[in-house]
Design an enzyme around this catalytic site. Structure first.
Site, PDB file in Angstrom:
ATOM      1  NE  ARG A 141      -3.343  -0.416   3.325  1.00  0.00           N
ATOM      2  CZ  ARG A 141      -4.173  -0.023   3.812  1.00  0.00           C
ATOM      3  NH1 ARG A 141      -5.316   0.219   3.466  1.00  0.00           N
ATOM      4  NH2 ARG A 141      -4.100   0.090   5.171  1.00  0.00           N
ATOM      5  CG  ASP A 142       3.749   4.390   0.979  1.00  0.00           C
ATOM      6  OD1 ASP A 142       3.473   5.104   0.027  1.00  0.00           O
ATOM      7  OD2 ASP A 142       4.428   4.917   1.953  1.00  0.00           O
ATOM      8  CB  ILE A 143       4.435   0.490  -4.296  1.00  0.00           C
ATOM      9  CG1 ILE A 143       4.142  -0.931  -3.856  1.00  0.00           C
ATOM     10  CG2 ILE A 143       5.683   0.147  -5.350  1.00  0.00           C
ATOM     11  CD1 ILE A 143       5.145  -1.902  -3.113  1.00  0.00           C
ATOM     12  CB  THR A 177       3.354   8.342  -1.396  1.00  0.00           C
ATOM     13  OG1 THR A 177       3.988   7.873  -0.404  1.00  0.00           O
ATOM     14  CG2 THR A 177       4.083   9.532  -1.762  1.00  0.00           C
TER      15      THR A 177
END
Length: 302
Positions: A141-143, A177
């Site tokens: 969920r934050d690649i 992000t």
């Protein structure tokens, strides 16, 4: 002198909005480790920030893969002491294996877009890590480029699992992000976490092969993002006319279109990606790493 629990800090590796990562060691004979510590200001303003580290440690402890950062230690309440600046506070901290060659974003900053072979080499490693995490029942969920770091052998490690969750989770709040968030996150009551990770991977690949970002923000008030969501064919027609895309092979363009598709039902998954022609071309790992060494160890341009 800076100490975190029983660890002595030797240098600062990086700082973010909520935490800093330090290089340190237990004693003179021990190996270097990375120590992730919430900032003093953040701990005072929101003590629950420490729960994110506990959550991250819990998930990382269930994962063991060569391209996923490995946890070494965790403490919930230990003393952070900075003798030079004269302050101390109780905090949790997470100890990880170090990644001495920095973030993948540093490589882009140093070299601009990557050559075809190097981009494929790292895309392989990122996809390998993401597929493994998904197979273990989690989504990251934050690649993003900043969460992809290089170890001493120039191999990639996926880091920062603070927002990671079970694939069975029903917590569909917006995290991650800006620039990497898939369209369905904003417009759906539920969605497939695997597909949102793949969309973020598509943004990473776009930057690796073009040296530019596909859009300035993953919000509908951004012209390019809105065009991708509402008219993907027109979005790609415009992008393919830019200088950054003129020399890219057609199979790579098809891969980008597949993993950045705004409709998650049509977005490629791992099964489609591994059948792509560009993905399946050969890579000379020794040549790639020799080139990387020259780029990363050369002095910066003034």
């Amino acid at each position: 002198m800076i100490k975190v629990g029983n660890y002595r800090v030797t240098s600062t590796l990086g700082s973010g909005l909520t935490s800093s990562v330090y290089l340190g060691k237990l004693n003179e004979e021990s190996d270097d480790v990375a120590i992730k510590v919430p900032s003093r200001r953040q701990v005072l303003q929101d003590p629950t920030i420490q729960d994110l580290l506990a959550h991250e440690y819990s998930i990382l402890s269930q994962l063991r893969h060569r391209h996923v950062i490995q946890p070494l230690d965790f403490a919930r309440k230990e003393l952070f002491l900075d003798a030079q600046r004269g302050f101390r506070y109780l905090t949790s901290f997470l100890v990880l294996e170090p990644a001495s060659q920095g973030e993948l974003s540093d490589l882009i900053t140093s070299s601009g877009k990557l050559d075809d072979q190097t981009a494929r080499f790292y895309f392989w490693q990122i996809l390998d890590a993401i597929d493994y995490v998904h197979c273990k029942g989690f989504a990251h969920r934050d690649i993003k480029l900043e969460n992809l770091v290089l170890d001493s052998n120039y191999d990639l490690k996926l880091v920062d699992f603070a927002f990671a969750c079970s694939l069975k989770s029903t917590n569909y709040r917006i995290v991650g992000t800006d620039l990497y968030i898939a369209p369905e996150v904003f417009g759906s009551r539920s969605f497939d976490f695997r597909k949102t990770d793949i969309f973020a991977l598509g943004v990473v690949l776009y930057v690796l092969v073009s040296g530019t970002q596909p859009f300035a923000s993953s919000r509908m008030n951004d012209r390019d993002y809105r065009l991708l969501v509402e008219n993907p064919a027109r979005f790609w027609t415009r992008k393919m006319e830019s200088e950054s895309f003129l020399e890219l092979p057609e199979s790579l363009k098809e891969l980008l279109k597949g993993i950045l598709h705004p409709d998650p039902r049509k977005r490629w998954g791992v099964k489609e990606i591994v059948l792509n022609e560009w993905y399946n071309q050969e890579v000379d790992e020794f040549e790639v790493k020799d080139t990387l060494k020259k780029i990363l160890e050369s002095p910066p341009h003034l």
